[in-house]
Design an enzyme around this catalytic site. Structure first.
Site, mmCIF file in Angstrom:
data_model
loop_
_atom_site.group_PDB
_atom_site.id
_atom_site.type_symbol
_atom_site.label_atom_id
_atom_site.label_comp_id
_atom_site.label_asym_id
_atom_site.label_seq_id
_atom_site.Cartn_x
_atom_site.Cartn_y
_atom_site.Cartn_z
ATOM 1 N N HIS A 75 50.917 54.397 -14.764
ATOM 2 C CA HIS A 75 51.513 53.928 -16.010
ATOM 3 C C HIS A 75 51.634 52.401 -15.939
ATOM 4 O O HIS A 75 51.600 51.814 -14.853
ATOM 5 C CB HIS A 75 52.877 54.597 -16.200
ATOM 6 N N CYS A 96 51.043 59.267 -21.258
ATOM 7 C CA CYS A 96 50.534 58.514 -20.105
ATOM 8 C C CYS A 96 51.234 58.823 -18.791
ATOM 9 O O CYS A 96 50.588 59.128 -17.784
ATOM 10 C CB CYS A 96 50.649 57.015 -20.388
#
Length: 527
Positions: free
Chosen positions: A129, A76
């Site tokens: 994120h 991610c």
């Protein structure tokens, strides 16, 4: 050390810049849809097992679906940093970290380019994120957070907390039942009651995006909405589980000795990872159960995408809005004995990537090789945005979207976790480089499962040499890591990073155990 943040918000940011658009400006709006950990099981990509995704499929049917699209980072944080900065980790140093905007404040992120062009910039959910301090706050007109605590807590998304539903009993999955959860909610899946769907974080984000589309906009807008699903935990309403017959779910292709020809540097690592997750699931008879949870959450994410597409189609903006849908990376669900991301193989790199709207061909699937790093330069061209200060390392796909049949294949690059480690990919080959002694080469046309490593065969030396030319000559040092307790400074509804000046207090982890002993243990830990 004081790290500049330059957190400029909304109208303040826009008003300081020239080029404000008029209400009748013809430049397209953009609906920017992100999903998390979604691999290529979506219906329009025909992979097996095939998820039920009617809304992503209908988007593909009216646009261009890339079947050979690849992430810009293997999990991610680096993937999202690359997408929003337009630069790879090998340039920014974000190999494992999301905070390009802290150490490289000169970088103008994607939403900033839209703001500079006079667009209204509207954001929600997992675009960056999800931990505290990871969202680039600059350039947003509005950024939706579902409660005030999140806004005053470093903008941590906390998709699963005391105000969102979880299955009972908890933990819910066969893999975790009776265990203490210590590392997030990995390999955790289960159904929640259908009547609690509106209380889920991703549902709230979809509803907020729908509300934005129902409003009158006097200037073009960039509406970005990120969904946490199908990231673990695979919790979603029961009705999405009921879309699938658990026993009829196909398990991915698997070769027992697949890891035997890997480079020495990683073979032990991959074997250990297989033992920790895949082998345990198989031994428990739970492989199909885990797949069931993932597929159900993929369908839930698709339903949230559908809410936004429906609202767009019903709005005055339907004919002048580009829609782009992407997943930050793929996800192994047993292939090569792996469970998760963090690899340089196809299952981590290949992602759903769909475009539709003005300037985009209708109903085309193409296997031309592309990367998520291409999103930023494509939108710069399509929306006539000012070029950012930094060099954009992707390639504009505007001409490919308009005339897919004329597109020429290219080799795309994907950095790994350490400088000098990478893969390069095209229609025919995948070359993986850890160092000069540890490499992998796969003929993906003849070996789509990447079962036969050809790197040690001398007859492929020239192929490897050619592929290596697509990798950078230099790799940036890793970005300095920041500690959320020591370095994150929360100031009202905003935050900044400054070494050693942190005042952030983490929110206690919400783990609603059913077992009384686990409840008591959690209480003693102050949760």
């Amino acid at each position: 050390m004081h790290i500049p943040t330059h957190f400029l918000f909304g109208i303040v940011f826009v008003a300081s810049l020239a080029g404000h658009l008029s209400a009748d400006d013809a430049r397209p709006n953009v609906v920017f849809l992100a999903v998390d950990d979604m691999n290529d099981f979506v219906g329009c990509l025909d992979s097996r097992p095939n998820a039920i995704t009617p809304n992503i499929d209908r988007l593909a049917a009216r646009g261009v679906c890339f079947t050979n699209a690849h992430t810009a980072g293997v999990f991610c944080a680096p993937s999202r940093a690359a997408i929003f900065s337009g630069q790879y980790a090998s340039t920014t140093g974000c190999y494992e970290t999301p905070n390009y905007f802290v150490h490289h404040s000169e970088i103008e992120s994607l939403q900033m380019s839209f703001a500079k062009a006079g667009y209204s910039t509207l954001g929600a959910g997992k675009l960056f994120h999800h931990p505290a301090g990871a969202i680039d706050q600059r350039g947003w007109t509005k950024f939706f957070l579902r409660n005030q605590f999140q806004r005053e807590g470093g903008w941590a998304l906390e998709s699963w907390s005391s105000d969102t539903p979880v299955p009972q009993p908890f933990p819910a999955s066969t893999y975790n039942q009776g265990k203490e959860i210590t590392g997030g909610l990995f390999l955790e899946w289960g159904a929640i009651p259908n009547d609690e769907e509106e209380e889920m974080a991703d549902t709230m984000r979809a509803n907020w995006a729908v509300d934005q589309l129902e409003q009158k906009h006097d200037q073009p807008f960039f509406l970005a909405c990120g969904f946490y699903a199908p990231h673990y935990p695979n919790y979603c309403p029961q009705k999405y589980f009921e879309l699938y017959d658990r026993d009829a779910i196909e398990t991915p292709a698997f070769k027992e000795d697949d890891l035997d020809d890997l480079p020495k540097k990683i073979v032990k690592q991959r074997q250990n990872r297989r033992k920790q997750h895949y082998d345990k699931l198989v031994a428990m008879g739970a492989w199909k159960d885990a797949l069931h949870g993932y597929l159900a959450c993929t369908s839930y994410a698709d339903a949230m995408v559908g809410r936004i597409l429906n609202a767009l189609e019903a709005s005055p903006y339907a004919d002048n809005t580009i829609v782009v849908l992407w997943s930050d990376h793929g996800y192994h669900l047993g292939e090569k004995g792996q469970w998760g991301k963090h690899t340089l193989w196809e299952r981590t790199s290949n992602v759903p990537f769909v475009w539709a709207g003005p300037g985009v061909a209708e109903g085309v699937r193409t296997d031309v090789t592309v990367s998520l790093i291409d999103i930023y330069p494509t939108l710069v061209e399509q929306c006539d945005l000012p070029a950012p200060q930094q060099n954009l390392e992707g390639v504009s796909l505007a001409s490919t979207l308009k005339h897919p049949a004329d597109a020429i294949d290219r080799t795309v690059y994907l950095p790994y976790i350490n400088p000098g480690e990478y893969t390069v990919i095209n229609r025919d080959w995948r070359f993986i480089h850890y160092d000069d002694q540890n490499q992998e080469l796969y003929n993906v046309q003849e070996d789509p499962h990447e079962w036969n490593n050809l790197a040690s065969d001398p007859k492929y030396t020239d192929v490897i040499t050619t592929l290596q030319d697509s990798a950078p000559a230099k790799f940036a040092d890793p970005e300095p890591k920041l500690n959320v307790r020591r370095d994150l400074v929360v100031e009202g509804e905003t935050f900044r990073w400054e070494k050693g000046k942190g005042n952030y207090v983490p929110h206690p982890k919400y783990l609603p155990y059913t077992d009384p002993a686990m409840k008591q243990k959690q209480s003693r830990k102050g949760r």
